[in-house]
Design an enzyme around this catalytic site. Structure first.
Site, short mmCIF file in Angstrom:
data_model
loop_
_atom_site.label_atom_id
_atom_site.label_comp_id
_atom_site.label_asym_id
_atom_site.label_seq_id
_atom_site.Cartn_x
_atom_site.Cartn_y
_atom_site.Cartn_z
N LYS A 23 6.31 2.91 2.67
CA LYS A 23 6.75 3.17 1.31
C LYS A 23 7.80 4.27 1.21
O LYS A 23 8.02 5.04 2.13
CB LYS A 23 5.54 3.48 0.42
CG LYS A 23 4.77 2.21 0.06
CD LYS A 23 3.76 2.43 -1.04
CE LYS A 23 3.17 1.09 -1.49
NZ LYS A 23 2.14 1.26 -2.54
N ARG B 70 -4.02 -1.29 3.59
CA ARG B 70 -3.13 -2.43 3.37
C ARG B 70 -1.83 -2.14 4.13
O ARG B 70 -1.09 -1.22 3.77
CB ARG B 70 -2.88 -2.59 1.87
CG ARG B 70 -2.08 -3.83 1.49
CD ARG B 70 -1.98 -3.95 -0.03
NE ARG B 70 -1.25 -5.14 -0.43
CZ ARG B 70 0.07 -5.21 -0.57
NH1 ARG B 70 0.81 -4.12 -0.35
NH2 ARG B 70 0.65 -6.33 -0.93
#
Length: 257
Positions: free
Chosen positions: A199, A233
């Site tokens: 991210k 995840r």
């Protein structure tokens, strides 16, 4: 939880697995690499994304889902906040709904999950970024509300997973505060899922492009595991499987709550 994005525009792998055969092959690879769940998303939720209707979302999922459920070898979750998509996916054999709005966007989502006896990932989110708020307190209040919605619809707490929602409705400082707040989420007695794979917060911290953020992702996930998180995840299942094997060996399982 391995990520399969059936999208042309996801920030990390947009377009790579858009074709059904490519998505199925990636799901099977993730399972072989150690993923216990495969999470399929058909709508990018990156900042600035273009929302899809439920029908548009299903058009991407329909050619793939039943085959993937039958052949990927592990349970399948769907990353959607739309109850109509969730119902179709659950009918196709999906067992978990991953809702980025924590049951608080579509009022029919919790009933759909309850009727199917499915699991749900309740993610913290905010419609607008508020830099001055205490993000951990905001998360705690949000999850209390989501758990109330789940209970009212008949979703047992045993089927609920909490996700602090790193990268959603938060400043970069709040993203890191959310990660530091994992231990406080333990008060709910539910498993905590962390979704930080590749991210932007790591790009901002390290000046690294998407493909160079793996080490930062693994580091954050190992620390979150030590704080009590249980589900991760990720795009890179094999690398995380190796990292967690080392963590468990060195701590003999005692380093994690």
């Amino acid at each position: 939880m391995g990520i399969v994005n059936v999208t042309p525009d996801s920030f990390s792998d947009g377009g790579r697995f858009f074709a059904p055969q490519a998505a199925l092959a990636q799901a099977q690879k993730l399972a072989a690499d150690g993923a216990d769940i495969v999470d399929v998303g058909a709508e990018s939720t990156r900042p600035g994304h273009t929302p899809l209707t439920a029908d548009e979302e299903w058009t991407r999922l329909a050619p793939l889902l039943e085959t993937l459920v039958a052949q990927c070898g592990v349970p399948v979750s769907i990353d959607t906040y739309k109850a109509q998509t969730a119902r179709r996916a659950l009918a196709a054999g999906v067992t978990i709904i991953n809702d980025i709005w924590g049951l608080q966007r579509d009022p029919d989502m919790a009933p759909a999950i309850a009727e199917a006896g499915a699991g749900v990932v309740v993610m913290h989110n905010r419609a607008e970024v508020a830099p001055d708020i205490d993000i951990v307190s905001d998360m705690l209040g949000f999850f209390e509300r989501s758990l109330e919605i789940a209970a009212a619809a008949g979703v047992p707490e045993s089927r609920v997973i909490l996700d602090p929602g790193v990268g959603f409705g938060k400043t970069r400082e709040q993203d890191f505060a959310a990660l530091r707040g994992v231990r406080q989420l333990m008060r709910f007695g539910r498993p905590v899922l962390i979704g930080v794979s590749r991210k932007r917060l790591f790009g901002a911290l390290l000046g690294a492009e998407v493909d160079a953020r793996l080490i930062a992702t693994v580091a954050a996930n190992l620390i979150a595991a030590l704080e009590g998180a249980r589900i991760f995840r990720v795009h890179d299942a094999a690398e995380h499987r190796a990292a967690f094997a080392v963590l468990d060996t060195l701590t003999q399982g005692k380093g994690r709550i």
